[in-house]
Design a protein around this motif. Structure first.
Motif, PDB file in Angstrom:
ATOM      1  N   SER A  17       0.830  -1.199   0.000  1.00  0.00           N
ATOM      2  CA  SER A  17       0.000   0.000   0.000  1.00  0.00           C
ATOM      3  C   SER A  17       0.864   1.249   0.000  1.00  0.00           C
ATOM      4  CB  SER A  17      -0.931   0.003   1.222  1.00  0.00           C
ATOM      5  OG  SER A  17      -1.786  -1.113   1.185  1.00  0.00           O
ATOM      6  N   ALA A  18       1.943   1.233   0.791  1.00  0.00           N
ATOM      7  CA  ALA A  18       2.844   2.390   0.850  1.00  0.00           C
ATOM      8  C   ALA A  18       3.512   2.624  -0.498  1.00  0.00           C
ATOM      9  CB  ALA A  18       3.890   2.186   1.937  1.00  0.00           C
ATOM     10  N   ALA A  19       3.843   1.507  -1.176  1.00  0.00           N
ATOM     11  CA  ALA A  19       4.510   1.633  -2.471  1.00  0.00           C
ATOM     12  C   ALA A  19       3.553   2.193  -3.514  1.00  0.00           C
ATOM     13  CB  ALA A  19       5.030   0.271  -2.913  1.00  0.00           C
ATOM     14  N   ILE A  20       2.246   1.848  -3.378  1.00  0.00           N
ATOM     15  CA  ILE A  20       1.268   2.310  -4.350  1.00  0.00           C
ATOM     16  C   ILE A  20       0.851   3.747  -4.061  1.00  0.00           C
ATOM     17  CG2 ILE A  20      -1.095   1.933  -5.166  1.00  0.00           C
ATOM     18  CD1 ILE A  20      -0.639  -1.063  -4.659  1.00  0.00           C
ATOM     19  N   ALA A  21       0.819   4.174  -2.785  1.00  0.00           N
ATOM     20  CA  ALA A  21       0.316   5.493  -2.377  1.00  0.00           C
ATOM     21  C   ALA A  21       1.339   6.576  -2.695  1.00  0.00           C
ATOM     22  CB  ALA A  21      -0.027   5.488  -0.896  1.00  0.00           C
ATOM     23  N   VAL A  22       1.475   6.901  -3.985  1.00  0.00           N
ATOM     24  CA  VAL A  22       2.361   7.977  -4.424  1.00  0.00           C
ATOM     25  C   VAL A  22       1.533   8.980  -5.208  1.00  0.00           C
ATOM     26  CG1 VAL A  22       4.393   6.484  -4.500  1.00  0.00           C
ATOM     27  CG2 VAL A  22       2.982   6.759  -6.545  1.00  0.00           C
ATOM     28  N   GLN A  23       2.092  10.171  -5.391  1.00  0.00           N
ATOM     29  CA  GLN A  23       1.390  11.213  -6.123  1.00  0.00           C
ATOM     30  C   GLN A  23       1.382  10.900  -7.619  1.00  0.00           C
ATOM     31  OE1 GLN A  23      -0.399  14.088  -5.307  1.00  0.00           O
ATOM     32  NE2 GLN A  23      -0.805  13.957  -7.504  1.00  0.00           N
ATOM     33  N   ASP A  24       0.207  10.916  -8.211  1.00  0.00           N
ATOM     34  CA  ASP A  24       0.065  10.738  -9.658  1.00  0.00           C
ATOM     35  C   ASP A  24       0.682  11.955 -10.355  1.00  0.00           C
ATOM     36  OD1 ASP A  24      -0.678  10.354 -12.264  1.00  0.00           O
ATOM     37  OD2 ASP A  24      -2.832  10.328 -11.893  1.00  0.00           O
ATOM     38  N   PRO A  25       1.650  11.764 -11.260  1.00  0.00           N
ATOM     39  CA  PRO A  25       2.298  12.910 -11.928  1.00  0.00           C
ATOM     40  C   PRO A  25       1.347  13.713 -12.815  1.00  0.00           C
ATOM     41  CG  PRO A  25       3.639  10.931 -12.142  1.00  0.00           C
ATOM     42  CD  PRO A  25       2.304  10.488 -11.606  1.00  0.00           C
ATOM     43  N   GLY A  26       0.270  13.081 -13.336  1.00  0.00           N
ATOM     44  CA  GLY A  26      -0.630  13.755 -14.263  1.00  0.00           C
ATOM     45  C   GLY A  26      -1.251  15.027 -13.733  1.00  0.00           C
ATOM     46  N   LEU A  54       6.888  15.067 -12.828  1.00  0.00           N
ATOM     47  CA  LEU A  54       7.118  14.393 -11.556  1.00  0.00           C
ATOM     48  C   LEU A  54       7.497  12.932 -11.786  1.00  0.00           C
ATOM     49  CD1 LEU A  54       6.883  15.138  -8.523  1.00  0.00           C
ATOM     50  CD2 LEU A  54       4.563  14.220  -8.602  1.00  0.00           C
ATOM     51  N   ASP A  55       8.476  12.444 -11.064  1.00  0.00           N
ATOM     52  CA  ASP A  55       8.910  11.057 -11.160  1.00  0.00           C
ATOM     53  C   ASP A  55       7.762  10.135 -10.740  1.00  0.00           C
ATOM     54  OD1 ASP A  55      10.084   8.580 -10.994  1.00  0.00           O
ATOM     55  OD2 ASP A  55      11.863   9.255  -9.900  1.00  0.00           O
ATOM     56  N   PRO A  56       7.382   9.168 -11.614  1.00  0.00           N
ATOM     57  CA  PRO A  56       6.297   8.246 -11.230  1.00  0.00           C
ATOM     58  C   PRO A  56       6.593   7.489  -9.940  1.00  0.00           C
ATOM     59  CG  PRO A  56       6.796   8.058 -13.573  1.00  0.00           C
ATOM     60  CD  PRO A  56       7.871   8.905 -12.977  1.00  0.00           C
ATOM     61  N   GLY A  57       7.870   7.341  -9.602  1.00  0.00           N
ATOM     62  CA  GLY A  57       8.241   6.645  -8.381  1.00  0.00           C
ATOM     63  C   GLY A  57       8.449   7.565  -7.203  1.00  0.00           C
ATOM     64  N   ASN A  58       7.833   8.754  -7.261  1.00  0.00           N
ATOM     65  CA  ASN A  58       8.006   9.712  -6.163  1.00  0.00           C
ATOM     66  C   ASN A  58       7.432   9.156  -4.860  1.00  0.00           C
ATOM     67  OD1 ASN A  58       5.090  10.902  -5.598  1.00  0.00           O
ATOM     68  ND2 ASN A  58       5.290  10.700  -7.825  1.00  0.00           N
ATOM     69  N   GLN A  59       7.825   9.745  -3.773  1.00  0.00           N
ATOM     70  CA  GLN A  59       7.366   9.317  -2.449  1.00  0.00           C
ATOM     71  C   GLN A  59       6.466  10.372  -1.812  1.00  0.00           C
ATOM     72  OE1 GLN A  59      10.764   8.166  -0.104  1.00  0.00           O
ATOM     73  NE2 GLN A  59      11.392   6.574  -1.531  1.00  0.00           N
ATOM     74  N   LEU A  60       5.752  11.138  -2.651  1.00  0.00           N
ATOM     75  CA  LEU A  60       4.848  12.167  -2.159  1.00  0.00           C
ATOM     76  C   LEU A  60       3.473  11.570  -1.889  1.00  0.00           C
ATOM     77  CD1 LEU A  60       5.776  15.002  -4.692  1.00  0.00           C
ATOM     78  CD2 LEU A  60       6.610  14.737  -2.347  1.00  0.00           C
ATOM     79  N   ALA A  61       2.843  12.047  -0.834  1.00  0.00           N
ATOM     80  CA  ALA A  61       1.492  11.582  -0.516  1.00  0.00           C
ATOM     81  C   ALA A  61       0.525  12.079  -1.590  1.00  0.00           C
ATOM     82  CB  ALA A  61       1.080  12.111   0.854  1.00  0.00           C
ATOM     83  N   PRO A  62      -0.449  11.264  -1.949  1.00  0.00           N
ATOM     84  CA  PRO A  62      -1.431  11.680  -2.964  1.00  0.00           C
ATOM     85  C   PRO A  62      -2.150  12.961  -2.555  1.00  0.00           C
ATOM     86  CG  PRO A  62      -1.602   9.332  -2.521  1.00  0.00           C
ATOM     87  CD  PRO A  62      -0.685   9.888  -1.477  1.00  0.00           C
ATOM     88  N   CYS A  63      -2.357  13.837  -3.545  1.00  0.00           N
ATOM     89  CA  CYS A  63      -2.985  15.130  -3.278  1.00  0.00           C
ATOM     90  C   CYS A  63      -3.893  15.473  -4.458  1.00  0.00           C
ATOM     91  CB  CYS A  63      -1.917  16.203  -3.086  1.00  0.00           C
ATOM     92  SG  CYS A  63      -2.559  17.815  -2.575  1.00  0.00           S
ATOM     93  N   GLY A  64      -4.993  16.153  -4.188  1.00  0.00           N
ATOM     94  CA  GLY A  64      -5.940  16.471  -5.248  1.00  0.00           C
ATOM     95  C   GLY A  64      -6.040  17.939  -5.577  1.00  0.00           C
ATOM     96  N   ALA A  65      -5.415  18.812  -4.796  1.00  0.00           N
ATOM     97  CA  ALA A  65      -5.492  20.255  -5.032  1.00  0.00           C
ATOM     98  C   ALA A  65      -4.105  20.867  -4.842  1.00  0.00           C
ATOM     99  CB  ALA A  65      -6.498  20.897  -4.087  1.00  0.00           C
ATOM    100  N   PHE A  66      -3.747  21.786  -5.765  1.00  0.00           N
ATOM    101  CA  PHE A  66      -2.390  22.332  -5.745  1.00  0.00           C
ATOM    102  C   PHE A  66      -2.413  23.851  -5.881  1.00  0.00           C
ATOM    103  CE2 PHE A  66      -2.601  18.267  -7.967  1.00  0.00           C
ATOM    104  CZ  PHE A  66      -1.775  17.481  -7.185  1.00  0.00           C
ATOM    105  N   ASP A  67      -1.404  24.469  -5.324  1.00  0.00           N
ATOM    106  CA  ASP A  67      -1.136  25.896  -5.536  1.00  0.00           C
ATOM    107  C   ASP A  67       0.210  25.994  -6.245  1.00  0.00           C
ATOM    108  OD1 ASP A  67      -1.507  28.870  -4.953  1.00  0.00           O
ATOM    109  OD2 ASP A  67       0.455  28.456  -4.059  1.00  0.00           O
ATOM    110  N   VAL A  68       0.227  26.656  -7.394  1.00  0.00           N
ATOM    111  CA  VAL A  68       1.460  26.808  -8.175  1.00  0.00           C
ATOM    112  C   VAL A  68       1.840  28.279  -8.181  1.00  0.00           C
ATOM    113  CG1 VAL A  68       2.592  26.395 -10.392  1.00  0.00           C
ATOM    114  CG2 VAL A  68       0.759  24.865  -9.627  1.00  0.00           C
TER     115      VAL A  68
END
Length: 228
Positions: A17-26, A54-68
């Motif tokens: 689960s930890a390996a799958i729970a990464v931030q989607d680069p899209g 973003l690297d598909p193998g990143n270790q960032l928690a999934p997020c749905g909203a961003f500020d750029v």
């Protein structure tokens, strides 16, 4: 033994689960692209931008909203940096290097120009290229330069920048000028001597024949306008 196998199974599940729970680069890429389209709107020529996703193998928690946003002191031009921040509680923040390309025509000198020379159309030529690779302030329209004077001397084929030119001097120091005083329902003309030089629209001082010193706006033809 059964409990041991159960514990191992749980650990494997958690690790998976930890390996799958990464931030989607899209979504991150889309947020960056949307931001850059807004920031580069209105730039001259053809604008494009490149950045590493973003690297598909990143270790960032999934997020749905961003500020750029642009990094402090950065600009939406050439090589710069963006900050992407996850808006979730305890969200993460990353830097994204980007390269903003601006393909457009720009103005170069058709032949050597000397300091003090008044620029004519024949003195200029056009080239096409990436403005982000050129010094800041490069001129993209001949009308910004024609009729102005060179503040320095430059060689042929050199990109012309705004800091290399200036408005022509229309009133010289110690020149006898016509002082036109205007007010509601009246206009009076006098002569005086300019105490300093000035370009069109610049405020200068004039000493009248009476000895009075007045301030006015320099205009072409040796005229200084004084308003009341």
């Amino acid at each position: 033994m059964g409990r041991f196998h159960l514990l191992i199974g749980c650990l494997v599940t958690l690790l998976a689960s930890a390996a799958i729970a990464v931030q989607d680069p899209g979504p991150v890429r889309k947020a960056v692209e949307d931001y850059l389209r807004v920031q580069t709107n209105g730039l001259p020529g053809e604008v494009s931008f490149t950045f590493r996703g973003l690297d598909p193998g990143n270790q960032l928690a999934p997020c749905g909203a961003f500020d750029v946003s642009l990094a402090p002191g950065a600009r939406a031009w050439g090589r710069t940096n963006l900050t992407v921040r996850c808006l979730a509680q305890d969200g993460w923040s990353i830097f994204v290097p980007v390269h903003i390309h601006v393909l457009a025509d720009y103005v170069v000198t058709a032949h050597p120009l000397v300091q003090g020379q008044t620029i004519a159309n024949a003195d200029l030529a056009r080239r096409h290229g990436d403005l982000s690779d050129l010094p800041a302030g490069v001129i993209t329209d001949e009308h910004q330069a024609v009729g102005r004077t060179m503040s320095i001397s430059i060689a042929a084929g050199h990109p012309l920048r705004a800091d290399m030119i200036r408005l022509p001097i229309v009133v010289q120091q110690n020149q006898t000028v016509k002082v036109v005083s205007r007010g509601p329902g009246f206009q009076v003309s006098n002569e005086g001597k300019a105490l300093n030089q000035g370009t069109d629209g610049q405020v200068i001082q004039v000493r009248l024949a009476s000895g009075q010193v007045v301030s006015g706006i320099a205009r072409a033809g040796g005229i200084v306008e004084v308003g009341f």
